[in-house]
Design a protein around this motif. Structure first.
Motif, mmCIF file in Angstrom:
data_model
loop_
_atom_site.group_PDB
_atom_site.id
_atom_site.type_symbol
_atom_site.label_atom_id
_atom_site.label_comp_id
_atom_site.label_asym_id
_atom_site.label_seq_id
_atom_site.Cartn_x
_atom_site.Cartn_y
_atom_site.Cartn_z
ATOM 1 N N LEU A 86 0.828 -1.204 0.000
ATOM 2 C CA LEU A 86 0.000 0.000 0.000
ATOM 3 C C LEU A 86 0.864 1.256 0.000
ATOM 4 N N GLN A 87 1.912 1.248 0.791
ATOM 5 C CA GLN A 87 2.808 2.399 0.807
ATOM 6 C C GLN A 87 3.480 2.605 -0.550
ATOM 7 N N SER A 88 3.890 1.499 -1.183
ATOM 8 C CA SER A 88 4.522 1.616 -2.501
ATOM 9 C C SER A 88 3.560 2.146 -3.539
ATOM 10 N N LEU A 89 2.314 1.662 -3.501
ATOM 11 C CA LEU A 89 1.315 2.147 -4.456
ATOM 12 C C LEU A 89 1.001 3.612 -4.244
ATOM 13 N N VAL A 90 0.935 4.034 -2.995
ATOM 14 C CA VAL A 90 0.665 5.451 -2.710
ATOM 15 C C VAL A 90 1.812 6.322 -3.224
ATOM 16 N N CYS B 85 3.754 9.571 -9.914
ATOM 17 C CA CYS B 85 3.282 9.696 -11.296
ATOM 18 C C CYS B 85 2.409 10.929 -11.466
ATOM 19 N N LEU B 86 1.592 11.210 -10.486
ATOM 20 C CA LEU B 86 0.754 12.406 -10.543
ATOM 21 C C LEU B 86 1.602 13.664 -10.602
ATOM 22 N N ALA B 87 2.655 13.719 -9.790
ATOM 23 C CA ALA B 87 3.546 14.880 -9.808
ATOM 24 C C ALA B 87 4.268 15.001 -11.136
ATOM 25 N N ALA B 88 4.716 13.863 -11.698
ATOM 26 C CA ALA B 88 5.422 13.895 -12.981
ATOM 27 C C ALA B 88 4.517 14.386 -14.101
#
Length: 819
Positions: free
Chosen positions: A92-96, A102-105
């Motif tokens: 879960l931490q990795s997915l977050v 990705c959102l920031a990129a």
């Protein structure tokens, strides 16, 4: 029994099994030793009953303690459940982290695209201008590419448009060319196809769709730089800092501001994606699924990069050298290098087929490097074995074999498939590095181009003011020293660690970091020689520097060397990897954000009335003359066949639409059915875009034939006779020649780089005496003499248009000698 019960309790303890086992076993041993000593004591003691009571009490106490531990262990969850919950938490931490990264990129890329569009609108007032004025903003060679995009949209069908481009006889006078092959028009073909199949005709104008695609690719460029820095450092802060430095140093990172359709702006985003995929592919901490994704992305982007840019194989050759060094020093698994070679070879083969069997790809240095490295590795299968000295000798022998094999293959390929450009490039490099001198106009003209000169001090000053250059040198120095240590350990027989810990302090043992060290050093060396290479080097300087200052591994490596004892290196590294980017980001925000906002709020004005007037004359007046020439032919045919005056509808459009001045000009001369214009290549690109007329040359620096044609056109600025210039222009079937005042009266700050100076040197019209250059010729400079309107210039040329910047002369088809 005590030891057995301790182990049973350990199993029930779950995650603390190793610690409990280590603690329980000594406990059992101690209890056993206590029992033995107690028995010995009891055997020596006369009171055996008392000793038996003490031993029994001791066993009862141990049993009670074990029972308490079993009760406590029964209340905890089973080890399977605890491991599953831990895995879920980590996943879960990795997915977050992945989602927000990705959102920031993507957000950074989209914001940069919006910024480019807004800046372009403010600079050129693009939306408020007419179509002709919009097209003039595509300066130089960039306008030529947009012309073919328009041509594809006006074609009856997409297939018909491709057919016409492959047999184009309306671009270069006297030649039928394959424009798709010669100008690498695949971006225009794909964009026009997308415009057709998406039904954008009723939604957006063609020009906005075209520049929108280019700005979208720039967003992909920035996103890929973000991802590369993020993958190497492990934090999104590095990606944000890399994008910030990229935008701040925009004049040195991209040419999209003033030349949107250039091949560089189409190709470099794909190269950036390829570098990002290669970075992930080389990483040791990537799983099989991610590695396969990186491999497929790398394959697709490598092929596209080769397809859309004719100089791409030179860029990939430099990248191949960096990977060759990794492979030679055994810093990357051979399996991955074999996969990368497959990507290169397959991409070259597919591009060779789609580029109409382009011989430049078969004689490219990239293919020579691939073949030579494979052959050298085949003959040196035991290169990575033996002591240090033996390995060093084998590595040098490997370099020698690759060099000689590559040179031999390139020589044979050029002899079997002659490529004129390769010989010219070799002569150009000899003159560039001072190994030879020449009076050749084309070579000297290229050397005077800004992109082929050494970078100025302003370039380094801008990078220093943006704080990227000082931190880049620091990061490069640390990574380079660590890389050299890794190379020494590998040559000494020590294997590379695949599972590095933070406290190890070995930033140079990460293959992706080593690749970028070689990558930035090779491209940096080229950027120190050719200023045009800064557009390849500076973006990765921003990315590499952002990775370094945000990477805890780099700071730990530095502190390990300094042997800090006052504070733990890992703690200090974590603090600095957060504090330093924060301070840099705050300072950049404070100093450069107001400038960026000012650029977007400032209304600039791009206004070139003389060029607009010239293009209007070429586009409208010449077309009008041609149409009325056809009309006069119809009138003449009617009179000859009918023997009477023509009806009113024949002559009425002629007198209604043609002004008196144009009628007088029509009475003096008749425009040919297909006018051919001569002039400087940069101006001819705009002429072709705005009017569609045939031109004598094109603004391309990769075609020797076109460069020679440009030299012939430039003779109007030399000290040549009217007859000589007339013969040269007639050889290229020229109808009109455009003389530019800016070139005729050129004042260049670079000594010896004016067009007329280069022509005088090439034509042997100059002599050097005591360091001074004197010109001698029995003829005056053509561009000055023709304005005097006296014989013999008026015999060969007739002026038909002029303003402050341009003079247009018609090349007379019938020479009228006037004295």
């Amino acid at each position: 029994m005590a030891e057995l019960r301790c182990r049973t309790a350990v199993v029930k303890e779950g995650e603390e099994d190793e610690q409990q086992q280590c603690e329980s076993e000594p406990c059992s041993a101690n209890s056993t030793m206590d029992k033995v000593s107690l028995k010995e004591t009891c055997s020596e003691d006369t009171d055996g009953a008392t000793c038996g009571v003490q031993e029994k009490e001791k066993e009862d106490e141990e049993k009670k303690e074990e029972d308490k531990k079993e009760e406590a262990g029964s209340q905890k969850p089973s080890p399977v459940k605890r491991s599953r919950s831990a895995c879920r938490s980590v996943m879960l931490q990795s997915l977050v982290k992945l989602f927000f990264g990705c959102l920031a990129a993507v957000t950074c890329g989209m914001m940069y695209a919006v910024y480019l569009y807004t800046y372009h609108e403010r600079k050129f007032w693009f939306s408020s201008r007419q179509e002709l004025e919009r097209e003039i903003t595509f300066q130089g060679g960039s306008g030529l590419y947009y012309y073919y995009y328009k041509h594809m949209l006006t074609a009856p069908s997409f297939e018909r448009g491709i057919y016409e481009l492959m047999r184009d006889n309306r671009t270069v006078s006297g030649q039928t060319i394959n424009a798709v092959e010669r100008l690498s028009l695949y971006p225009e073909l794909i964009t026009s196809l997308l415009y057709r199949i998406t039904g954008s005709q009723d939604v957006i104008e063609p020009v906005y769709f075209y520049i929108g695609v280019v700005f979208g690719l720039q967003a992909v460029y920035v996103t890929a730089l973000f991802v590369s820095s993020w993958v190497m450092s492990g934090t999104c802060v590095a990606g944000i800092l890399a994008v910030a430095w990229y935008v701040i140093n925009r004049p040195d990172t991209t040419k999209v501001d003033y030349a949107i359709p250039l091949r560089d702006n189409w190709a470099l985003p794909y190269f950036s994606c390829q570098v990002a995929a290669l970075t992930g592919f080389l990483s040791n901490n990537v799983n099989s699924a991610s590695e396969m994704f990186c491999y497929l992305l790398m394959s697709a982007t490598t092929f596209t990069f080769i397809l859309v840019w004719e100089h791409s194989h030179y860029v990939l050759f430099v990248q191949g050298l960096a990977l060759f060094l990794l492979d030679s020093f055994d810093l990357v698994p051979p399996r991955k290098m074999a996969d990368i070679h497959k990507v290169y070879l397959s991409s070259l083969f597919l591009a060779y087929v789609l580029q109409f069997q382009n011989p430049a790809l078969l004689s490219s240095p990239l293919l020579s490097l691939l073949i030579s490295s494979v052959l050298a590795r085949y003959f040196q299968q035991n290169m990575k074995m033996g002591p240090l000295v033996a390995r060093l000798m084998k590595v040098f022998l490997h370099f020698y074999l690759c060099f000689t094999t590559g040179i031999t293959f390139s020589y044979v390929a050029k002899r079997l498939m002659p490529v004129r450009e390769s010989d010219f490039i070799l002569k150009f490099l000899e003159v560039k590095f001072g190994l030879n001198t020449t009076t050749d106009f084309v070579t000297n003209r290229l050397l005077c181009q800004e992109c082929f000169q050494t970078p100025s001090q302003d370039f380094f000053l801008r990078l220093t003011q943006a704080s990227v250059l000082p931190f880049y040198l620091l990061v490069l120095l640390i990574c380079l020293i660590s890389t050299l240590q890794t190379i020494y350990r590998r040559l000494s027989g020590e294997p590379m660690k695949t599972n590095l810990r933070l406290e190890d302090g070995r930033i140079g043992e990460q293959p992706e970091v080593i690749y970028h060290v070689f990558h930035t050093m090779l491209f940096g060396a080229l950027a120190m020689v050719f200023e045009g290479m800064k557009y390849l080097w500076t973006p990765y300087v921003c990315m590499f520097t952002a990775f370094g200052v945000c990477s805890p591994e780099l700071w730990v490596t530095l502190f390990r060397w300094l042997r800090l004892k006052s504070i733990h290196p890992v703690v200090l590294a974590l603090i600095l990897s957060t504090a330093v980017p924060t301070i840099i980001g705050f300072s950049l925000w404070r100093e450069y954000f107001p400038r960026v906002i000012a650029e977007l709020s400032e209304l600039q004005e791009f206004y070139d009335p003389d060029t607009v007037e010239l293009m209007n004359w070429i586009k409208c007046v010449i077309c009008l003359i041609t149409s009325h020439t056809d009309h006069l032919i119809q009138v003449t045919q009617y009179i000859l066949t009918e023997g009477s005056d023509p009806p009113t509808h024949f002559c009425l459009p002629l007198f209604l639409s043609v002004p008196p001045l144009l009628l007088s000009f029509l009475s003096r001369t008749h425009a040919p059915m297909a006018a051919v214009f001569a002039g400087s290549p940069q101006l001819l690109g705009s002429v072709k875009l705005c009017s569609g007329w045939t031109v004598t040359s094109l603004p391309l620096y990769s075609d020797i034939d076109l460069l020679r044609r440009s030299e012939d056109t430039y003779q109007v600025y030399a000290m040549r006779s009217a007859e000589d210039v007339y013969k040269i222009l007639s050889l290229h079937k020229t109808s009109y020649v455009i003389i530019e005042e800016s070139l005729c009266n050129e004042l260049s700050h670079t000594k010896g780089c004016r067009i007329k100076d280069l022509l005088d040197i090439a034509n042997s019209h100059v002599v050097y005496d005591k360091g001074e250059m004197y010109s001698f010729s029995k003829h005056g400079r053509f561009c000055h003499e023709i304005k005097m309107n006296y014989s013999p210039y008026t015999n060969y040329f007739s002026r038909v248009f002029w303003n402050r910047s341009y003079h247009v002369y018609k090349v007379n088809s019938v020479i009228s000698f006037q004295y």
